[in-house]
Design an enzyme around this catalytic site. Sequence first.
Site, mmCIF file in Angstrom:
data_model
loop_
_atom_site.group_PDB
_atom_site.id
_atom_site.type_symbol
_atom_site.label_atom_id
_atom_site.label_comp_id
_atom_site.label_asym_id
_atom_site.label_seq_id
_atom_site.Cartn_x
_atom_site.Cartn_y
_atom_site.Cartn_z
ATOM 1 N N LEU A 226 0.848 -1.188 0.000
ATOM 2 C CA LEU A 226 0.000 0.000 0.000
ATOM 3 C C LEU A 226 0.884 1.239 0.000
ATOM 4 C CD1 LEU A 226 -2.699 -1.061 2.633
ATOM 5 C CD2 LEU A 226 -2.788 -1.267 0.136
ATOM 6 N N ASP A 250 9.426 9.661 8.132
ATOM 7 C CA ASP A 250 10.575 10.352 7.535
ATOM 8 C C ASP A 250 10.320 11.811 7.191
ATOM 9 O OD1 ASP A 250 8.777 9.945 5.466
ATOM 10 O OD2 ASP A 250 10.346 9.606 3.977
ATOM 11 N N ARG A 253 11.113 12.832 3.573
ATOM 12 C CA ARG A 253 12.473 12.910 3.029
ATOM 13 C C ARG A 253 12.695 11.875 1.924
ATOM 14 N NH1 ARG A 253 13.719 12.666 8.411
ATOM 15 N NH2 ARG A 253 14.742 10.639 8.132
#
Length: 354
Positions: A226, A250, A253
């Site tokens: 997914l 993240d 990023r």
Amino acid sequence: MGRSRGNFQSDEDPTQSGDGTDTWEQKMEAVENDHGAKMDPLSACQPPELPLSKNARKKLQKQQRYEAKKAEKKAQAKEQKKKDIERKRKEWEEMLASVSEEERSKLIESRRSLRKERMGKRSEEREKKMERLNRAKDCGQNIVIDLEFSHLMTPSEINSLVQQIMYCYAVNGRCSSPGHLWLTGCNGEMETQLHRLPGFDKWIIEKEHKSYIETLEDQKENLVYLTADAETVLDDLDLKKIYIIGGLVDRNRWKGITMKKAQEQGIQTAKLPIGSYLKMSSSQVLTVNQVLEILLKYLETRDWKASFFEVVPQRKRCEADSNSDPAVDEENGEKDGEHETKKTKCDEISSSNQ
């Protein structure tokens, strides 16, 4: 899960991609084995991290302010809880001191009886939860959380993901028809942090050091990653499929990393139909526990719209969508703040050690 070998066969060398280049796993392994290398672990298969744009920096600063405010509220709530406990203890002592010895004995016995009754109910709830989770091993929807990205995250991001996993287990245990959860690629600091969770060793969940592509090799044709970057929109959930959620915090990023990984591994990809029902105020990136909750809610209701409005925080929705369903919004207004106090709702993990 009772797994039988699937029909997936390959005439190609499994250690090499079709064009003769190294696979995602080989590149990752080569980097990890090069102990002297100072390069980023994913630089072999991912372009260098680009500087954040002005808009991205604003979003990051906004997220940081939100997290700081959340941490402050959490600390205040913890302090208030301590004060409430101390206040109740003093009230109880004052009450006992103000009555006769006979009345004091009755009050203490009554309190013990209530406590015993509560413990009995909790024990019964734990047993029912264990039955549901064990049944899900055989007939529940299989959902994998891919933990192979821990080397790309900061310690605070790893801690955030660990908290999300704790929420995942708690909400799954409360479902009347829970899914069967898998943690794959569970190594290093991620594994260390997870083992610090109360009762983690007794969780009814699959924990694998190996990657999902190795662990579920005989089910490769049923793996579906997914990712918001997929072109295929998920219309329905299939019990034969094994849905994978990328365990990555993240702050955007590493855009497109889960899609790239799935493509190089040759597995299916799909995205939630969120764009058909909601207009997000920012990106369509959701936390791991939010994605899992949406899947579980859909399994229960078979209604994507209701699932999204139930789970997606109001702050992530555009005003037009927020006003489109007042009844759902009112409930979701509490839901938006729920993630700040969700650890309290996960007390069942600590109390049951399951």
